[in-house]
Write an enzyme that holds these catalytic residues in place. Sequence first.
Site, PDB file in Angstrom:
ATOM      1  N   LYS A 129       0.862  -1.187   0.000  1.00  0.00           N
ATOM      2  CA  LYS A 129       0.000   0.000   0.000  1.00  0.00           C
ATOM      3  C   LYS A 129       0.891   1.228   0.000  1.00  0.00           C
ATOM      4  O   LYS A 129       2.048   1.155   0.419  1.00  0.00           O
ATOM      5  CB  LYS A 129      -0.871   0.003   1.264  1.00  0.00           C
ATOM      6  N   ASP A 140      -7.060   4.500  -4.407  1.00  0.00           N
ATOM      7  CA  ASP A 140      -7.721   4.365  -3.099  1.00  0.00           C
ATOM      8  C   ASP A 140      -8.305   5.748  -2.816  1.00  0.00           C
ATOM      9  O   ASP A 140      -8.523   6.523  -3.771  1.00  0.00           O
ATOM     10  CB  ASP A 140      -6.698   3.929  -2.027  1.00  0.00           C
TER      11      ASP A 140
END
Length: 448
Positions: free
Chosen positions: A129, A169
């Site tokens: 991430k 995201d």
Amino acid sequence: MSLKNSYMAELMDRVIKRNPAEPEFHQAVHEVLESLEPVIEKYPEFVECGVLESIVEPERVIKFRVPWVDDNGVVRVNRGFRVQFNSAIGPYKGGLRFHPSVYEGIIKFLGFEQIFKNSLTGLPIGGGKGGSDFDPKGKSDAEVMRFCQSFMTELAKHIGADTDVPAGDIGVGAREIGYLFGQYKRLRNEYTGVLTGKGLTYGGSLARTEATGYGLCYFTEEMLKDAGKSFAGAKVAISGSGNVAIYATEKATELGAKVITMSDSNGYIYDENGIDLEVVKKIKLEERKRISEYVKYHPQAVYTEGCSGVWTVKCDIALPCATQNEINEESAKALIANGCYAVSEGANMPSTPEAIAAFQNSGILFGPAKAANAGGVATSALEMSQNSMRYGWTFEKVDRKLQGIMIDIYKNTSEAAKEFGMEGNLVAGANIAGFMKVARSMQAYGVV
Ligand code: NDP
């Protein structure tokens, strides 16, 4: 809540000491270790070969300066991150978040969760991430472009189609992915599937935009079916009005539900007639305005300041699709008291541990994020496959595959919970089912 197993309790203490002031990361690790207690009792070899100690430590954390120039010619400096958490079963895969709240602890929690989620999809993708404390809100397109180009100038050194494949995201949608991909291509002089969520004209997959929200509904429908219920005729409360919330609203409505709420970080709207999604798309996707604008189009709808109030609206099913820890114990109790019988998580870790305990104690159906929102990353992996083949599938084909993956995730999650004596506990089931494949692979590699 303390861990019963002394090895797990010591490991948790070490994680807290080694990663001070990162409460979201501690929360995510705690939940997984708790779920895995019965697993290490059955398979003590995972302790002996150090799999658990390794899995809580990222393989690599990259932290960098992102300088850029705003429209007034002023130099601004943000901080960029990429946490390459675990590549046991494939290249690191996970989104980029641009939001002022981003710091290392948020990226670590998201990267850690991603390991198990990606494993659950059944596809060969590891966990990672990244992101930045940059806030795209209120910035011009030119400012966003300059920021993305600077961010990618550093990130490009660490990613690659077979190494690490970021996606979107919070705060990173089609516009940002376009700028990031353009800069990568220019720096590396190669055209590879290094990012997913790309535009359809330059290697994106049909159905990727819709995938997280649609996948959430496919998973939830399966969970409801097992309990003799369905979306048909149900009143659904949804939070958020971004990518996940919009396509969850679209699919839930298609499956016969009436979605009555949506929100943003300022407040929420309640429309008893059912949300008019075209209006929301216009406000949020085209105009990039606030959800409060909705009442101008639908005066019968009510806008309320503050986002937690959305959980006080009476509903049958709740789909939190905004951000972490948006449902606390009080909100959970309000949902239960109002007769809500299913909660399924579109956002990552939207329920606090106390909220999850309240849901589980009340016996309502609870679909945890790792399983319920895995459709986005699964479809990203399908985008990677199509990029490798230099070929594109139809919307129907990708959507069918997504549906099959979500049904399998539900089955594997509920079976894992049953196998370890926790029938119906999908939190434990998702953590266990996600862990097994990664753990077996790490064990096979020896100490690496
Ligand atoms: P978007 O940026 O498209 O939308 C985020 C939405 O949540 C916006 O409505 C935003 O409101 C709201 N929001 C963001 N931060 C907060 C906050 N602190 N408090 C209240 N509301 C907030 O993001 P996505 O829809 O992509 O992501 C939503 C969630 O889903 C995140 O948890 C993400 O990690 C998760 N997720 C996303 C996937 C994807 O494919 N996109 C895949 C799997 C999970 P505002 O406009 O005011 O900021």
